[in-house]
Design an enzyme around this catalytic site. Structure first.
Site, PDB file in Angstrom:
ATOM      1  CD  GLU A   1      25.440  -7.181  38.226  1.00  0.00           C
ATOM      2  OE1 GLU A   1      25.150  -6.753  39.350  1.00  0.00           O
ATOM      3  OE2 GLU A   1      24.587  -7.448  37.374  1.00  0.00           O
TER       4      GLU A   1
ATOM      5  CD  GLU B   1      23.829 -11.883  37.167  1.00  0.00           C
ATOM      6  OE1 GLU B   1      22.867 -11.121  37.423  1.00  0.00           O
ATOM      7  OE2 GLU B   1      24.829 -11.982  37.880  1.00  0.00           O
TER       8      GLU B   1
END
Ligand code: BG6
Length: 481
Positions: free
Chosen positions: A180, A380
């Site tokens: 991320e 995810e």
């Protein structure tokens, strides 16, 4: 393309995902150094976790024991294999390999631990997918350099990458550089994303922020990632090295063009800035105006532009949990979660205020694929929820099955739309410590872990109902939902 086909494409990589600091524990075992995650206390939805550079006696630090995967990885991977995983995404803790980030030689015990984990996966034909940096740089680098704010850290990271690329050559194919990476476009991404700890910061959710420093740090990560991609390919031409972006899907709150514009700006900054640099190898044009209007000047070394161009990624991965709305009206209420944004009246939320939006995943997949045209993975996704163990030991998490099912359906639709989606690794396939709140109570797993926020629990693992359901999904290649 058969548009009636229910199955996923042959060879689709079904699996699950975790991160070292959220599962391993053993925080000071076998030479491991202290990471930025190790100085974060527990917290909750209403009380931010705290950042304490000096560890406090009697305070609970969830990463120190986490779910004790460090000692139980064999049992855990056997459970993943029982579900039929084809791929398992996990991260390497930099501090197990280079405890302070600056040692001249790597720590053999750390290298061996991950070799054992990889071998255990391969024993069951599970493909490892390794995140090289998942929110936990050595704290020593935060202390000495204010993390990624200092260009010097690039070489330290590249050295760490070289060591693990060489060591696991022939056993691993898929790598992700930074988890991320786009969290650094938000103030919350200071410590977790870029290892920056500005003076005065005490709360994880309200960190003292200096956008100039934060975006400079992000630039250093871009350069480090690009260098790692290039070196990785030189070490093993079969390596597939990807980026990992938190998908922050948002919609205009109303059709008012002012809201539409606000939303476009938000999507550009939070989703596309990082993707464009990592996939296309250049900063997008919109970033120039954003930097200028916010007093940000990125200092680049003369070779940086070349490096970014030469180190573009092979595939694009992202996390997807939720969506929110954007409004030009600053008084619009926020959705009450870590991402901010206004509430969408059409969506329901989980107990942490994360709105549930499977259609948003289909939209995201289409948009990302149209923009970049390289293979995608959803690495995810999942539902954080309170789970209850019944007296007979069962855990009926039908809400989780429902959530994951709807998102799988959305992915399937996107594949029919023409998106080259190659894998799916739902988050926290085994219960783990929450990143944003530091809680155990926010559970994502198909596997329950007896571990609680007051530090009690015997770490025993139990199969939830979703475990048996996901096993069927994988066995039928997505046909039986
Ligand atoms: C992602 C992170 O942001 O979301 C994970 O990569 C994190 O580390 C996950 O755990 C879910 O967020 P949370 O706050 O519910 O743990």
């Amino acid at each position: 393309m058969n548009f009636k086909e229910k199955k996923f494409p042959e060879g689709f990589l079904w699996g699950g995902a975790t991160a070292a600091n959220q599962i391993e524990g053993g925080w000071s075992k076998d030479g491991k150094g202290v990471s930025d995650a190790d100085i974060c206390t527990g917290g909750s939805h209403t009380h931010s976790k705290r950042i304490t550079p000096v560890l406090e006696e009697g305070t609970f630090y969830p990463s120190h024991e986490a779910i004790d995967h460090y000692h139980r990885y064999q049992e855990d991977i056997a459970l993943f294999a029982e579900m039929g995983f084809k791929i398992y995404r996990f991260s390497i803790a930099w501090t197990r390999i280079f405890p302070t980030g600056e040692e001249s030689e790597p720590n053999e015990a750390g290298l061996q631990f991950y070799e054992n984990v990889i071998d255990e996966c391969l024993k069951y034909n599970i493909e490892p997918l390794i995140t090289i940096s998942h929110f936990e740089m050595p704290y020593a680098l935060t202390e000495k350099y204010n993390g990624w704010a200092d260009r010097h850290v690039i070489d330290l990271f590249v050295k760490y990458c070289e060591v693990i690329f060489n060591r696991y050559k022939g056993k691993v194919k898929y790598w992700l550089t930074f988890n991320e990476i786009n969290c650094a476009t938000m103030p919350v991404g200071n410590l977790q994303g870029t290892g920056i700890l500005n003076e005065g910061t005490t709360d994880f959710m309200n960190q003292v922020d200096n956008p100039q420093v934060r975006f400079q740090a992000l630039h250093h990560q871009f350069v480090a990632s690009a260098k790692a991609v290039k070196i990785g390919h030189e070490i093993d031409e079969n390596y597939q090295i990807g980026c990992m972006i938190a998908n922050m899907m948002s919609y205009p709150l109303t059709p008012n063009p002012a809201d539409v514009l606000e939303n476009q700006k938000g999507m550009q900054l939070s989703n596309y800035l990082c993707g464009d640099v990592q996939v296309r190898g250049t900063y997008p044009s919109f970033s120039k105006r954003y930097f200028a209007e916010n007093g940000i000047t990125i200092e680049k070394a003369p070779e940086d532009d070349e490096i970014l161009k030469a180190g573009t990624v092979d595939f694009y991965t992202f996390s997807y949990y939720t969506s929110f709305c954007k409004s030009a009206d600053p008084n619009e209420t926020t959705a009450g979660n870590v991402f901010g944004g206004a509430k969408n009246p059409h969506l329901k939320s989980n107990d942490w205020g994360w709105q549930i939006d499977p259609t948003g995943l289909r939209i995201a997949l289409n948009e990302i694929y149209d923009r970049y045209n390289i293979p995608l993975m959803v690495v995810e996704n999942g539902l954080g929820a309170y789970d209850k163990v019944e007296t007979d030991g069962t855990i009926n998490d039908s809400y989780r099955i429902d959530y994951v099912k709807q998102h799988i359906e959305a992915m399937h639709e996107a594949i029919l739309d023409g998106v080259d989606l190659i894998g799916y690794t739902p988050w926290g396939c085994i219960d783990l410590v929450s990143l944003s709140t530091g809680e155990m109570a926010k559970r994502y797993g198909f596997i329950y872990v007896d571990r609680h926020d007051d530090g009690t629990g015997d770490y025993s693992r139990k199969r939830k109902n979703s475990f048996y359901w996901y096993k069927k999904v994988i066995a039928s290649n997505g046909e039986e939902l």
